[in-house]
Write a protein that holds these residues in place. Structure first.
Motif, PDB file in Angstrom:
ATOM      1  N   GLN A 469      38.224  18.725  34.662  1.00 41.45           N
ATOM      2  CA  GLN A 469      38.990  18.913  33.423  1.00 41.45           C
ATOM      3  C   GLN A 469      38.419  18.054  32.303  1.00 41.45           C
ATOM      4  O   GLN A 469      38.280  18.511  31.160  1.00 41.45           O
ATOM      5  CB  GLN A 469      40.461  18.552  33.668  1.00 41.45           C
ATOM      6  N   ALA A 470      38.083  16.799  32.626  1.00 44.02           N
ATOM      7  CA  ALA A 470      37.530  15.897  31.615  1.00 44.02           C
ATOM      8  C   ALA A 470      36.203  16.440  31.078  1.00 44.02           C
ATOM      9  O   ALA A 470      35.941  16.405  29.864  1.00 44.02           O
ATOM     10  CB  ALA A 470      37.331  14.507  32.209  1.00 44.02           C
ATOM     11  N   GLU A 471      35.387  16.942  31.987  1.00 38.66           N
ATOM     12  CA  GLU A 471      34.110  17.514  31.560  1.00 38.66           C
ATOM     13  C   GLU A 471      34.338  18.708  30.650  1.00 38.66           C
ATOM     14  O   GLU A 471      33.608  18.914  29.681  1.00 38.66           O
ATOM     15  CB  GLU A 471      33.293  17.913  32.792  1.00 38.66           C
ATOM     16  N   GLY A 472      35.365  19.501  30.968  1.00 34.77           N
ATOM     17  CA  GLY A 472      35.700  20.634  30.107  1.00 34.77           C
ATOM     18  C   GLY A 472      36.167  20.212  28.735  1.00 34.77           C
ATOM     19  O   GLY A 472      36.018  20.964  27.754  1.00 34.77           O
ATOM     20  N   GLU A 473      36.737  18.998  28.637  1.00 37.93           N
ATOM     21  CA  GLU A 473      37.189  18.458  27.358  1.00 37.93           C
ATOM     22  C   GLU A 473      36.059  17.721  26.633  1.00 37.93           C
ATOM     23  O   GLU A 473      36.263  17.157  25.567  1.00 37.93           O
ATOM     24  CB  GLU A 473      38.346  17.480  27.586  1.00 37.93           C
ATOM     25  N   PRO A 551      39.093   8.567  24.463  1.00 36.82           N
ATOM     26  CA  PRO A 551      37.948   8.830  25.355  1.00 36.82           C
ATOM     27  C   PRO A 551      37.574   7.641  26.221  1.00 36.82           C
ATOM     28  O   PRO A 551      37.241   7.811  27.399  1.00 36.82           O
ATOM     29  CB  PRO A 551      36.820   9.203  24.385  1.00 36.82           C
ATOM     30  N   ARG A 552      37.619   6.421  25.696  1.00 33.35           N
ATOM     31  CA  ARG A 552      37.260   5.250  26.508  1.00 33.35           C
ATOM     32  C   ARG A 552      38.288   5.018  27.612  1.00 33.35           C
ATOM     33  O   ARG A 552      37.935   4.746  28.756  1.00 33.35           O
ATOM     34  CB  ARG A 552      37.159   4.009  25.621  1.00 33.35           C
ATOM     35  N   LEU A 553      39.544   5.121  27.283  1.00 32.50           N
ATOM     36  CA  LEU A 553      40.584   4.953  28.294  1.00 32.50           C
ATOM     37  C   LEU A 553      40.486   6.062  29.341  1.00 32.50           C
ATOM     38  O   LEU A 553      40.665   5.816  30.544  1.00 32.50           O
ATOM     39  CB  LEU A 553      41.968   4.966  27.638  1.00 32.50           C
ATOM     40  N   THR A 554      40.167   7.268  28.875  1.00 26.53           N
ATOM     41  CA  THR A 554      39.981   8.373  29.815  1.00 26.53           C
ATOM     42  C   THR A 554      38.836   8.068  30.772  1.00 26.53           C
ATOM     43  O   THR A 554      38.927   8.324  31.976  1.00 26.53           O
ATOM     44  CB  THR A 554      39.707   9.686  29.064  1.00 26.53           C
ATOM     45  N   GLN A 555      37.735   7.522  30.240  1.00 24.68           N
ATOM     46  CA  GLN A 555      36.607   7.179  31.101  1.00 24.68           C
ATOM     47  C   GLN A 555      36.998   6.117  32.137  1.00 24.68           C
ATOM     48  O   GLN A 555      36.573   6.177  33.302  1.00 24.68           O
ATOM     49  CB  GLN A 555      35.435   6.695  30.258  1.00 24.68           C
ATOM     50  N   ALA A 556      37.812   5.153  31.728  1.00 28.12           N
ATOM     51  CA  ALA A 556      38.290   4.138  32.682  1.00 28.12           C
ATOM     52  C   ALA A 556      39.151   4.788  33.759  1.00 28.12           C
ATOM     53  O   ALA A 556      39.021   4.488  34.954  1.00 28.12           O
ATOM     54  CB  ALA A 556      39.066   3.051  31.950  1.00 28.12           C
ATOM     55  N   ARG A 557      40.029   5.680  33.339  1.00 26.62           N
ATOM     56  CA  ARG A 557      40.902   6.358  34.305  1.00 26.62           C
ATOM     57  C   ARG A 557      40.110   7.291  35.219  1.00 26.62           C
ATOM     58  O   ARG A 557      40.467   7.473  36.386  1.00 26.62           O
ATOM     59  CB  ARG A 557      41.998   7.113  33.554  1.00 26.62           C
ATOM     60  N   LEU A 558      39.040   7.877  34.689  1.00 25.40           N
ATOM     61  CA  LEU A 558      38.181   8.697  35.548  1.00 25.40           C
ATOM     62  C   LEU A 558      37.550   7.845  36.650  1.00 25.40           C
ATOM     63  O   LEU A 558      37.334   8.319  37.770  1.00 25.40           O
ATOM     64  CB  LEU A 558      37.094   9.380  34.725  1.00 25.40           C
TER      65      LEU A 558
END
Length: 584
Positions: A469-473, A551-558
């Protein structure tokens, strides 16, 4: 990577400093342990240091705990130290420590939790079903438990060999041969009628009889039993072992060694005696074998009881309940004599530990095998017996009837073919092995939280879905270093990291205790924590794993999501279950 071992060393260092300030030296610190507290609200870690040292040091536990706590409070990774009850010490670890550990976990990847090589050789013998027919569901549980124990021990750092003991000596294989010969006569066109009592009635022997007819034609019909029995016996045993191997492959199980019991009875070329005879004579030289009579059993004497002198193992000297016969009245060896020689053979092959996975009806073997280990190795090696209770099969709550193929039981192959390997392997471990297990065909295949294998596999599939999903975003994973991961601050995120950090300790303890059900339970807990955090994001958008505005927080959560997937995949691999990329 084992935070409990890490903090255990920190506690010992704090204790040493505390005792040095008290002019105390030489204290035994071996009983100090650091564990998760029973109640998570009490903190992240708990230690018994003050409790185990107070009595030998003649100190009050709470006063000693206060002194140790003061030292621990100086540790930069510890946010708070609390003393509970009479002197237990609870520790609260800083969020920065947890996110730093997450970075280490991600760097380790699939190796996270793997123990260093110990140099210890362990033989795990499991299944070892008599080669007289297809495997049934009872064998299935022992197979899964044994295979998972072997995987855990190897992951913990031991040199492990998976072994199958082929019971190809004794009367049961003669019965097999006579049963196969009956099917051979049937294949040759003879009407055999009902299978006589005492022979194996299952249809699985029909192909064996047909194969014998193709190989030998009508030649066996002209032979006396003394002539055809060894030929048919060898052929039937080979056919049964091929069937058993195929059954085990359905579960993803392969053994490295298949050891023949007949090899213990045979006299090798150039040798003067069998391995059983040599093992008995070796124990005789050590003083463990003698000629004597056993006392009568308690209660009413059996009709066949003989008050006679016989060859006995002096096993009571090494922990057994009674001395054990090694030679029968007719001069042949007892089954126990073969057990003695088999253990001696394993010890000769260099194993330090022998694990036996047996059915619950073999409970009497525990002390006798431990005694054999002490007598043969002098304490250099030991045995560990794991007992597996019965499995009861149900369909929609109703008991499953017996199999037509086997004649009197449901085969392993029938169970695996109906529900699949993964549900069978996982559910065979979702209860301690020495407790009875109910297996319901419907429940293990339904897609719900109530089905543990689905729930855990879905956690891995969901984690991989989040990454897609993240890659799709348009958000790709970044290098998950400590700086990036420090953005994780939600209590649910830290709690999930804390649960993942238990994995190395869990794997080690499950391997040492030979209890693979601990891993199945742990994986369910990880899945529960992950699903709960995912669902929190549905209610609170700011907690979602994927957020285009952050995006940075998303990367941490990923990074956290990838850690969940890694630990779940590792644990599932150890118990022989697939970690799917997606589930439909």
């Amino acid at each position: 990577m084992n935070i409990f071992a890490d903090f255990e060393q920190r506690v010992r260092t704090a204790v040493e400093s505390t005792l040095a300030a008290m002019d105390i030296s030489g204290a035994d610190l071996s009983r100090i342990a650091v564990e998760p507290p029973r109640d998570p609200s009490h903190g992240d870690l708990a230690t018994n240091a003050a409790m185990v040292l107070a009595k030998p040091l003649q100190k009050k536990p709470r006063e000693l705990a206060e002194a140790i706590a003061a030292r621990l409070g100086e540790d930069p990774d510890i946010d708070a130290v609390e003393i509970a009850g009479p002197g237990f010490i609870n520790l609260r670890v800083s969020p920065g420590f947890w996110t730093g550990h997450l970075a280490d976990l991600l760097a380790a990847g699939p190796a996270y939790g793997r123990g260093p090589s110990t140099g210890r050789k362990v033989n795990v013998e499991y299944v070892s079903a008599n080669p007289t027919g297809p495997m049934h569901v009872g064998h299935c549980r022992g197979a899964v438990v044994g295979d998972s124990i072997a995987n855990l021990l190897a992951f913990a750092g031991h040199d492990v060999v998976k072994e199958y003991y082929v019971n190809d000596a004794g009367e049961q294989v003669n019965v097999l041969a006579r049963s196969a010969f009956l099917r051979y006569r049937e294949a040759m066109g003879e009407a055999i009628g009902d299978i006589p009592a005492g022979l194996y009635p299952g249809d699985y022997l029909k192909p064996v009889g047909h194969a014998l007819a193709i190989r030998h034609g009508d030649k066996l019909l002209a032979m006396d039993e003394a002539e055809w029995l060894p030929l048919v016996k060898d052929f039937a045993i080979d056919a049964m072992m091929m069937m058993i191997r195929d059954d085990l492959k359905l579960l993803g199980i392969t053994h490295e060694v298949f050891f023949s019991e007949r090899a213990l009875h045979a006299v090798p070329e150039g040798a003067k005696a069998s391995r059983i005879h040599l093992a008995i004579e070796d124990l005789r030289e050590k003083g463990f074998v003698y000629q004597g009579a056993l006392p009568p059993p308690k209660g009413q004497l059996p009709e066949d009881y003989e008050d006679r002198e016989q060859t006995l193992l002096r096993s009571t000297e090494v922990g057994d309940d009674m001395d054990r016969p090694l030679v029968k009245s007719n001069g042949s060896f007892t089954y126990f004599a073969a057990d003695v020689a088999y253990f001696a053979d394993k010890f000769r092959r260099g194993f330090d530990e022998m694990v036996f996975v047996l059915g619950a009806d073999h409970g009497g073997y525990v002390k006798r095998l431990e005694a054999v280990a002490r007598a043969i190795s002098g304490g250099a090696a030991h045995s560990d017996v794991v007992l597996c209770q019965l499995v009861k099969l149900y369909r929609n709550g109703e008991p499953v009837k017996m199999s037509k193929r086997s004649g009197d039981f449901v085969t392993l192959a029938e169970v695996v073919e109906e529900v699949g390997r993964d549900p069978v392997r996982f559910m065979m471990l979702f209860r301690k092995s020495d407790a009875p297990l109910d297996f319901d065909f419907q429940k293990v295949t339904e897609q719900s939280k109530d089905n543990p294998v689905f729930y855990v596999q879905y956690a891995h599939a969901r984690a991989r879905s989040v990454v897609r999903q993240a890659e799709g975003e348009g958000i790709v994973e970044a290098e998950a270093d400590a700086d990036l991961l420090s953005l994780l601050s939600d209590e649910g995120e830290i709690g999930l990291i804390r649960k993942l950090a238990e994995y190395p300790r869990l794997v080690l303890s499950a391997a040492e205790a030979k209890e693979p059900h601990r891993l199945a339970f742990y994986l369910y807990d990880v899945a529960q924590a992950f699903h709960a955090q995912y669902n929190r994001g549905r209610d609170v958008p700011g907690l979602r794993f994927v957020n285009r505005d952050e995006p940075r927080l998303t990367q941490a959560r990923l990074g956290l999501v990838r850690a969940v997937a890694s630990v779940v995949a590792s644990g599932l691999q150890l118990i022989g279950v697939d970690a799917p990329e997606e589930m439909r």
